[in-house]
Design a protein around this motif. Structure first.
Motif: not given
Lengths: 230, 233
Positions: A96-97, A99-100, A103-104, B71, B75
């Motif tokens: 998840p991190h 992925r974040a 996306r960022f 985001v 998350y």
């Protein structure tokens, strides 16, 4: 063979040859090893189908799968990753991190990098100089983030690489047309290497961007902007 | 287990983007430490956690920062998949629809309203307002067609798009007084107007929502600042 059923399994991509957003989707489909039907749109004369599938924006790319349309290239990328989760390579990481972060950086490209680069390309004089400086500033942020890695996604291209992909082929064209270098090896060693790595990566190299046609098109676009026609 | 739920949110009371995150955390039932930032003197922690944009919101989970409201929402949904309701649906196509509309809200609707607030001449303002209302009408269409009579964009329950739009509701209400305009006018967009009331009054939502009179005050101050800056030219 039931053609209706066959058609349902093969996604349809509505595109335009010069659009980096369409190319991005094509490369994502290739990463996943997904066959697709391609429909080239004549943008001044959009097809009824396109307008029906994307009534909100009336733009390409649109990916239609099992009769359902998805629009907006970044949304399509995530859709491809999820709809064909067990095929080919992943586009987004699992964690998840991470992925974040992916996306960022994709948003960074859209919000911070693209605007000054486009401004640099479509203006002249002081306005152009300022846009150039602003673009360099944002590229330096990316350079720092990349920090010698082969790809933003690690060993293979991923979501961020696809989102930034146009930098690898559009900026050199802009440099050629304006006569000004932006991504020098000296200032951007990681980004310079990345550009070559991206274009020669498996999913990209067999479907390269049409550089000559793009150059002619962008040349005409710049001229139109400078004449105040756009 | 220590650290497994260590959540800190750097925010600012008037920010609709921060509000989105607060709403998501509240809907998921997650506890966190809230840090109010003075945006004129940003904390070391903020500058270190979001060096690229130096903006709020920033969600710090077990010491790792996540930035950009959309985001952060995704998350939260992914990192806390087992906790509380999901914000995004399971089906890839429905997820794509949710992301599409969230992007529309930010890239088209908000952009149009921001443009309208910057308009200088009456003519510019009229045109900008026309564009802005057009985006709201499109969103009304989305609620009608995708929502299919369900109470929320997410269906029976609140979802990603509801939170993305919900974060803006404080300012949408404040706009009534600030610009003399009701973005979610019950006559033009009845579904959205009803949705707004319904969303605001949810148990997990209401306590998080800002004081609209304070937003109006803040908005007037920003308008004055903008006007003063304009006169300098």
């Amino acid at each position: 063979m039931n053609h209706q059923e066959e058609g349902e399994k093969v996604p349809k991509l509505f595109g335009f040859w010069a659009s980096p957003h369409v190319l991005k989707v094509i490369w994502a489909l290739r990463i996943k090893g997904v066959q697709y039907d391609y429909i080239e749109e004549d943008l001044p004369n959009k097809s009824d189908q396109l307008l029906e599938y994307n009534p909100v924006h009336k733009k390409v790319p649109v990916l239609v799968y099992q009769g359902k349309p998805t629009a907006e290239s970044q949304v399509i990328l995530e859709f491809i990753d999820e709809a064909w989760k067990h095929r080919g390579d992943p586009i987004l990481p699992e964690d998840p991190h991470q992925r974040a972060m992916a996306r960022f950086w994709a948003r960074f490209q859209h919000d911070k990098l693209s605007p000054p680069i486009w401004k640099w390309f479509t203006t002249q004089g002081k306005e152009q100089e300022d846009a150039y400086e602003a673009s360099i500033e944002q590229l330096l942020v990316l350079e720092k983030e990349l920090d010698g890695k082969r790809f933003f996604g690690g060993d293979k291209i991923g979501f961020v690489d696809l989102s930034l992909g146009q930098v690898s082929y559009v900026i050199p064209i802009f440099e050629e047309i304006t006569g000004v270098k932006m991504i020098t090896e000296q200032k951007f060693p990681s980004m310079s290497a990345w550009m070559g790595n991206f274009l020669t990566s498996p999913s990209v190299k067999d479907h390269p961007p049409p550089l000559d046609k793009l150059q002619a098109r962008y040349q005409a676009i710049r001229e139109a902007f400078l004449k105040g026609e756009i | 287990m220590a650290g497994s739920n260590d959540l800190k949110l750097l925010g600012m009371w008037a920010s609709p983007f921060v509000l989105r995150v607060k709403l998501a955390l509240s809907l998921k039932g997650l506890s966190y430490e809230y840090v109010e930032e003075d945006l004129r003197t940003k904390s070391e922690l903020l500058l270190k956690s979001n060096p690229v944009h130096k903006k709020v919101p920033v969600l710090i989970h077990n010491g790792k920062p996540v930035c950009e409201s959309s985001v952060i929402l995704q998350y939260i949904d992914e990192a806390f998949a087992g906790t509380g309701p999901s914000l995004l649906p399971v089906d890839p196509y429905e997820r794509a629809m949710a992301r599409f509309w969230a992007a529309y809200i930010d890239d088209k609707m908000m952009a149009a309203w921001n443009q309208a607030s910057k308009a200088k001449t009456e003519e510019e303002k009229a045109e900008a307002m026309k564009q802005s209302f057009a985006t709201v009408e499109t969103l009304e269409g989305a609620l009608r067609d995708c929502g299919k009579g369900k109470p929320f964009f997410g269906g029976e329950d609140v979802g990603y798009v509801d939170v993305v739009l919900g974060g803006l509701l404080g300012w949408i209400r404040a706009n009534d007084e600030l610009q003399g305009v009701k973005p979610f006018d019950p006559e033009r967009t009845p579904l959205l107007a009803a949705w707004a009331e319904r969303f605001w009054s949810l148990e997990a939502v209401e306590p998080q929502m800002p004081d609209v009179s304070k937003l109006v005050e803040f908005g007037k101050m920003l308008q004055a600042r903008q006007a003063a800056a304009g006169e300098g030219n």
